[in-house]
Design a protein around this motif. Structure first.
Motif, mmCIF file in Angstrom:
data_model
loop_
_atom_site.group_PDB
_atom_site.id
_atom_site.type_symbol
_atom_site.label_atom_id
_atom_site.label_comp_id
_atom_site.label_asym_id
_atom_site.label_seq_id
_atom_site.Cartn_x
_atom_site.Cartn_y
_atom_site.Cartn_z
ATOM 1 N N ILE A 299 -5.330 4.728 -4.916
ATOM 2 C CA ILE A 299 -5.106 3.375 -5.812
ATOM 3 C C ILE A 299 -5.996 2.401 -4.710
ATOM 4 C CG2 ILE A 299 -3.736 0.745 -4.774
ATOM 5 C CD1 ILE A 299 -1.371 2.958 -5.830
ATOM 6 N N ASN A 300 -6.228 2.601 -3.162
ATOM 7 C CA ASN A 300 -6.945 2.035 -2.717
ATOM 8 C C ASN A 300 -8.574 2.092 -2.831
ATOM 9 O OD1 ASN A 300 -5.133 1.113 -1.253
ATOM 10 N ND2 ASN A 300 -4.517 2.906 0.281
ATOM 11 N N ALA A 301 -9.017 3.518 -2.950
ATOM 12 C CA ALA A 301 -9.867 3.762 -3.222
ATOM 13 C C ALA A 301 -10.741 4.196 -4.917
ATOM 14 C CB ALA A 301 -10.645 5.579 -2.854
ATOM 15 N N GLY A 302 -9.491 3.758 -5.493
ATOM 16 C CA GLY A 302 -10.350 3.622 -7.399
ATOM 17 C C GLY A 302 -9.925 4.218 -7.718
ATOM 18 N N GLY A 303 -9.271 5.320 -7.401
ATOM 19 C CA GLY A 303 -9.086 7.262 -7.917
ATOM 20 C C GLY A 303 -9.672 7.806 -7.098
ATOM 21 N N ASN A 304 -9.192 9.302 -7.056
ATOM 22 C CA ASN A 304 -9.565 10.506 -6.652
ATOM 23 C C ASN A 304 -9.519 11.486 -7.201
ATOM 24 O OD1 ASN A 304 -7.005 11.079 -6.752
ATOM 25 N ND2 ASN A 304 -7.062 10.448 -4.224
ATOM 26 N N ASP A 305 -10.136 12.636 -6.966
ATOM 27 C CA ASP A 305 -9.796 14.135 -7.653
ATOM 28 C C ASP A 305 -8.638 14.381 -8.231
ATOM 29 O OD1 ASP A 305 -12.341 14.232 -7.121
ATOM 30 O OD2 ASP A 305 -11.843 15.160 -5.687
ATOM 31 N N ARG A 306 -7.431 14.082 -7.200
ATOM 32 C CA ARG A 306 -6.393 14.292 -7.861
ATOM 33 C C ARG A 306 -5.983 13.254 -8.824
ATOM 34 N NH1 ARG A 306 -0.390 16.250 -3.853
ATOM 35 N NH2 ARG A 306 -0.185 16.860 -5.926
ATOM 36 N N PHE A 307 -5.765 11.928 -8.844
ATOM 37 C CA PHE A 307 -5.351 10.982 -9.595
ATOM 38 C C PHE A 307 -6.409 9.934 -9.936
ATOM 39 C CE2 PHE A 307 -1.730 12.089 -6.823
ATOM 40 C CZ PHE A 307 -1.055 12.088 -7.327
ATOM 41 N N PRO A 308 -6.847 10.625 -10.690
ATOM 42 C CA PRO A 308 -8.374 9.616 -11.164
ATOM 43 C C PRO A 308 -7.370 8.054 -11.646
ATOM 44 C CG PRO A 308 -8.663 11.803 -12.717
ATOM 45 C CD PRO A 308 -7.348 11.469 -11.401
ATOM 46 N N MET A 309 -7.949 7.539 -11.315
ATOM 47 C CA MET A 309 -7.371 5.899 -12.265
ATOM 48 C C MET A 309 -7.508 5.559 -14.396
ATOM 49 S SD MET A 309 -6.913 3.763 -10.047
ATOM 50 C CE MET A 309 -5.432 5.014 -9.331
ATOM 51 N N VAL A 310 -6.165 5.364 -14.429
ATOM 52 C CA VAL A 310 -6.157 4.845 -16.228
ATOM 53 C C VAL A 310 -7.716 3.861 -16.451
ATOM 54 C CG1 VAL A 310 -4.782 4.431 -17.736
ATOM 55 C CG2 VAL A 310 -3.908 5.858 -15.710
ATOM 56 N N THR A 311 -8.237 3.824 -16.917
ATOM 57 C CA THR A 311 -9.217 2.676 -17.531
ATOM 58 C C THR A 311 -8.655 2.361 -18.310
ATOM 59 O OG1 THR A 311 -10.549 4.818 -18.991
ATOM 60 C CG2 THR A 311 -10.757 4.433 -16.958
ATOM 61 N N GLY A 312 -8.880 1.428 -18.764
ATOM 62 C CA GLY A 312 -8.643 0.787 -20.337
ATOM 63 C C GLY A 312 -7.034 -0.494 -19.944
ATOM 64 N N TYR A 313 -6.749 -0.108 -18.860
ATOM 65 C CA TYR A 313 -5.363 -1.456 -18.375
ATOM 66 C C TYR A 313 -5.553 -2.198 -17.907
ATOM 67 C CZ TYR A 313 -0.369 -2.428 -16.818
ATOM 68 O OH TYR A 313 -0.011 -2.879 -16.192
ATOM 69 N N ASP A 314 -5.040 -3.125 -17.949
ATOM 70 C CA ASP A 314 -5.416 -4.176 -17.587
ATOM 71 C C ASP A 314 -4.474 -4.827 -16.138
ATOM 72 O OD1 ASP A 314 -6.796 -7.201 -16.856
ATOM 73 O OD2 ASP A 314 -6.118 -7.957 -18.610
ATOM 74 N N GLY A 315 -4.608 -4.554 -15.081
ATOM 75 C CA GLY A 315 -4.138 -4.535 -14.027
ATOM 76 C C GLY A 315 -3.950 -3.653 -12.890
ATOM 77 N N ASP A 316 -3.330 -3.819 -12.125
ATOM 78 C CA ASP A 316 -3.028 -3.458 -10.823
ATOM 79 C C ASP A 316 -1.883 -1.826 -10.698
ATOM 80 O OD1 ASP A 316 -4.435 -5.169 -9.055
ATOM 81 O OD2 ASP A 316 -2.704 -5.803 -8.906
ATOM 82 N N PRO A 317 -2.358 -0.917 -10.638
ATOM 83 C CA PRO A 317 -1.190 0.150 -10.388
ATOM 84 C C PRO A 317 -0.154 0.493 -9.732
ATOM 85 C CG PRO A 317 -3.070 0.947 -9.289
ATOM 86 C CD PRO A 317 -3.977 -0.314 -10.143
ATOM 87 N N LEU A 318 0.942 0.700 -9.983
ATOM 88 C CA LEU A 318 1.624 0.928 -9.385
ATOM 89 C C LEU A 318 2.206 1.974 -8.001
ATOM 90 C CD1 LEU A 318 5.317 -0.917 -9.768
ATOM 91 C CD2 LEU A 318 5.046 2.061 -10.756
ATOM 92 N N PRO A 319 2.732 1.154 -6.788
ATOM 93 C CA PRO A 319 2.365 1.553 -5.619
ATOM 94 C C PRO A 319 3.711 2.211 -5.658
ATOM 95 C CG PRO A 319 2.125 -1.096 -5.617
ATOM 96 C CD PRO A 319 2.828 -0.612 -6.235
#
Length: 335
Positions: A299-319
């Motif tokens: 979440i802090n880095a905008g994605g990493n090797d284990r958990f890339p970010m979900v593209t196309g979603y308009d909003g923040d991920p769930l902490p």
């Protein structure tokens, strides 16, 4: 789907599966995402797994024409589950009515519709979101389920998303069967499974009795989603689940005068010890801690090797919620 901060930690472990049994499993109400109430059947206070099925949420039917003015997103309609992570499991999405938009961190973008199986394999890590689109049909009714992956593949299989719009069907004793996963009466689904597993959507005509063929080495349960049925001396109705154990080659299911629709879930008893917390499955407290840390870092880095970010979603991920103060330990398959 997300298990959310409000939901307590659940820890699952190995244990013996009884022989033929009949047991009603009571649901508990949980708020999912920001707008959806669900009835959670697994993990249950008395039984935490049926085969490798370790999580069962049943939601709706909800009228999406009504605006929601409670929970975390006043005025929103339908499902709104921000990007959240999973490990060592498969998510199985199944709709009876409505439509949900799925996005995930391997680049999948799909509309989940009734009768179409969507199965997401987490492997060592995946993230996804689920939302009702502005053009979704007016009613939403479905089930979200998790399947625990065995140790042999749970961290090595690549994360993936598979959709099946044309599943095998059969007619059987006045019943219509859609085979979601595994095999029913010799008919097999193409969906991937990594332990012996069964999932089917079954409708029985009013007043008819279905002599449902079973595999004796599997344990089974049924979740009623419309109408009611009789099994032994139990009569589960809408939103209720009955567990009927293993060591049966068939069971008689009798539809009410209005008919019945239900999900059949089964599989060989899953004997590996599991630790389940929030949206993660692991084998130890330390694995859960590592997964949580990796998600927060993503979440802090905008994605990493284990958990890339979900593209196309308009909003923040769930902490992720805060871990409990005590170490998570495996518990028996049932209390």
């Amino acid at each position: 789907m997300s298990d959310l901060e409000k939901d307590p930690a659940e820890v699952v472990g190995s244990g013996d599966c009884e022989g033929p049994a009949l047991e009603m499993l009571e649901a508990r109400d949980v708020v999912l995402g920001r707008t959806t109430k669900v009835r959670r059947l697994l993990p249950n206070k008395n039984r935490r797994m049926v085969g490798a099925w370790c999580f069962v949420d049943h939601y709706g039917p909800d009228d999406l024409t009504q605006r929601v003015d409670s929970y975390d997103a006043p005025g929103e309609r339908g499902m709104l589950v921000p990007p959240h992570p999973h490990t060592s499991l498969q998510t199985v999405s199944w709709l009876f009515e409505g439509e949900i938009e799925h996005r995930d961190s391997v680049g999948s973008h799909a509309l989940i519709r009734p009768g179409e199986l969507n199965i997401m394999t987490a492997g060592n890590g995946i993230a996804h979101s689920e939302v009702s689109t502005p053009t979704a049909p007016p009613r939403l009714h479905g089930a979200q389920l998790w399947v625990a992956l065995p140790d042999s593949v749970r961290t090595t299989i690549p994360p993936a998303f598979n959709a099946y719009a044309d599943l095998p069907q059969l007619e059987l004793d006045g019943a219509r069967v859609t085979v979601m996963i595994g095999t029913v009466a010799g008919v097999t689904s193409p969906a991937p499974a990594y332990t012996p597993l069964v999932g089917a959507d079954i409708t029985i005509e009013p007043g008819r009795t279905l002599a449902l063929p079973l595999t004796t080495s599997n344990e089974y349960a049924v979740l009623v989603v419309d109408g009611s049925l009789s099994v032994g001396d139990l009569t589960p109705g809408f939103g209720e689940m009955v567990y009927f154990g293993a060591n049966r080659d068939s069971i008689d299911l009798v539809a009410s005068d209005n008919g019945v629709r239900f999900l059949l879930l089964g599989g060989e008893p899953f004997e590996e010890e599991l630790v389940m917390w929030w949206n993660f499955i692991g084998r130890s407290h330390e694995e859960i801690v590592a997964a949580r840390n990796d998600w927060q870092s993503a979440i802090n880095a905008g994605g990493n090797d284990r958990f890339p970010m979900v593209t196309g979603y308009d909003g923040d991920p769930l902490p992720a919620p805060t871990l409990p103060a005590i170490a998570l330990k495996p518990r028996p398959r049932r209390r």
